[in-house]
Design a protein around this motif. Structure first.
Motif, PDB file in Angstrom:
ATOM      1  N   GLN A  89       0.824  -1.208   0.000  1.00  0.00           N
ATOM      2  CA  GLN A  89       0.000   0.000   0.000  1.00  0.00           C
ATOM      3  C   GLN A  89       0.860   1.262   0.000  1.00  0.00           C
ATOM      4  OE1 GLN A  89      -0.372  -2.548   2.106  1.00  0.00           O
ATOM      5  NE2 GLN A  89      -2.493  -3.233   2.068  1.00  0.00           N
ATOM      6  N   ALA A  90       2.071   1.176   0.545  1.00  0.00           N
ATOM      7  CA  ALA A  90       2.975   2.334   0.567  1.00  0.00           C
ATOM      8  C   ALA A  90       3.343   2.778  -0.847  1.00  0.00           C
ATOM      9  CB  ALA A  90       4.237   2.004   1.360  1.00  0.00           C
ATOM     10  N   LEU A  91       3.248   1.856  -1.811  1.00  0.00           N
ATOM     11  CA  LEU A  91       3.603   2.193  -3.190  1.00  0.00           C
ATOM     12  C   LEU A  91       2.586   3.118  -3.834  1.00  0.00           C
ATOM     13  CD1 LEU A  91       4.789  -1.294  -4.465  1.00  0.00           C
ATOM     14  CD2 LEU A  91       6.158   0.554  -3.505  1.00  0.00           C
ATOM     15  N   THR A  92       1.417   3.214  -3.246  1.00  0.00           N
ATOM     16  CA  THR A  92       0.381   4.086  -3.800  1.00  0.00           C
ATOM     17  C   THR A  92       0.390   5.457  -3.134  1.00  0.00           C
ATOM     18  OG1 THR A  92      -1.297   3.312  -2.229  1.00  0.00           O
ATOM     19  CG2 THR A  92      -1.081   2.092  -4.302  1.00  0.00           C
ATOM     20  N   GLN A  93       1.304   5.671  -2.203  1.00  0.00           N
ATOM     21  CA  GLN A  93       1.356   6.911  -1.452  1.00  0.00           C
ATOM     22  C   GLN A  93       2.354   7.900  -2.040  1.00  0.00           C
ATOM     23  OE1 GLN A  93       2.324   6.024   2.592  1.00  0.00           O
ATOM     24  NE2 GLN A  93       0.734   4.483   2.780  1.00  0.00           N
ATOM     25  N   PRO A 101       5.394   1.742 -13.276  1.00  0.00           N
ATOM     26  CA  PRO A 101       4.744   1.529 -14.579  1.00  0.00           C
ATOM     27  C   PRO A 101       3.390   0.839 -14.439  1.00  0.00           C
ATOM     28  CG  PRO A 101       6.410  -0.144 -14.202  1.00  0.00           C
ATOM     29  CD  PRO A 101       6.477   0.821 -13.033  1.00  0.00           C
ATOM     30  N   ALA A 102       3.006   0.490 -13.210  1.00  0.00           N
ATOM     31  CA  ALA A 102       1.746  -0.226 -13.000  1.00  0.00           C
ATOM     32  C   ALA A 102       1.114   0.263 -11.703  1.00  0.00           C
ATOM     33  CB  ALA A 102       2.004  -1.735 -12.916  1.00  0.00           C
ATOM     34  N   ILE A 103      -0.147  -0.074 -11.502  1.00  0.00           N
ATOM     35  CA  ILE A 103      -0.842   0.278 -10.267  1.00  0.00           C
ATOM     36  C   ILE A 103      -0.900  -0.965  -9.388  1.00  0.00           C
ATOM     37  CG2 ILE A 103      -3.015   1.069  -9.277  1.00  0.00           C
ATOM     38  CD1 ILE A 103      -3.533   2.522 -11.954  1.00  0.00           C
ATOM     39  N   PRO A 104      -0.228  -0.938  -8.227  1.00  0.00           N
ATOM     40  CA  PRO A 104      -0.237  -2.109  -7.367  1.00  0.00           C
ATOM     41  C   PRO A 104      -1.608  -2.337  -6.724  1.00  0.00           C
ATOM     42  CG  PRO A 104       1.291  -0.419  -6.547  1.00  0.00           C
ATOM     43  CD  PRO A 104       0.588   0.135  -7.727  1.00  0.00           C
ATOM     44  N   THR A 105      -1.957  -3.596  -6.560  1.00  0.00           N
ATOM     45  CA  THR A 105      -3.187  -3.991  -5.859  1.00  0.00           C
ATOM     46  C   THR A 105      -2.867  -5.163  -4.963  1.00  0.00           C
ATOM     47  OG1 THR A 105      -3.863  -5.519  -7.581  1.00  0.00           O
ATOM     48  CG2 THR A 105      -4.647  -3.241  -7.785  1.00  0.00           C
ATOM     49  N   GLY A 106      -3.800  -5.550  -4.119  1.00  0.00           N
ATOM     50  CA  GLY A 106      -3.602  -6.637  -3.170  1.00  0.00           C
ATOM     51  C   GLY A 106      -3.183  -7.915  -3.830  1.00  0.00           C
TER      52      GLY A 106
END
Length: 106
Positions: A89-93, A101-106
């Motif tokens: 989740q820290a990668l979306t902050q 290059p991508a949107i991380p998800t669970g």
């Protein structure tokens, strides 16, 4: 090859290994940093072939200039590996999401 490992305090070193380098092929040097000691100018990363940030937590950076230096390093072609694991989740902050290059998800 110079590898800079950025380790957030209290993160585990388990599973972090570079193996044995074949001396005839390449020598690998590793330098350890903490987020609070990361360079505040992109020139501070000039010698690094790759930055590996273990369990990235952008809130641990001390100065906004540190985030800007990291952003500039990546935008100029530098290689950044974000090893997040359960803390993805820290990668979306903050600024990290714009470096991916991508949107991380669970």
């Amino acid at each position: 090859m110079l590898v800079a490992l950025i380790q957030t305090p209290n993160s585990s070193e388990a599973g972090v290994g570079l193996g044995e380098a074949d001396e005839a092929k390449q020598h690998v040097s590793v330098r350890w940093l903490t987020p609070s000691r990361m360079p505040d100018r992109s020139i501070g990363y000039m010698g690094a072939d790759v930055l590996v940030w273990l369990n990235p937590d952008p809130t641990r950076l001390v100065e906004p200039t540190q985030a800007e230096a990291l952003r500039e390093f990546v935008m100029r072609g530098g290689h950044l590996v974000l090893a997040a694991g359960d803390g993805w989740q820290a990668l979306t902050q903050l600024f990290l999401s714009e470096l991916l290059p991508a949107i991380p998800t669970g």
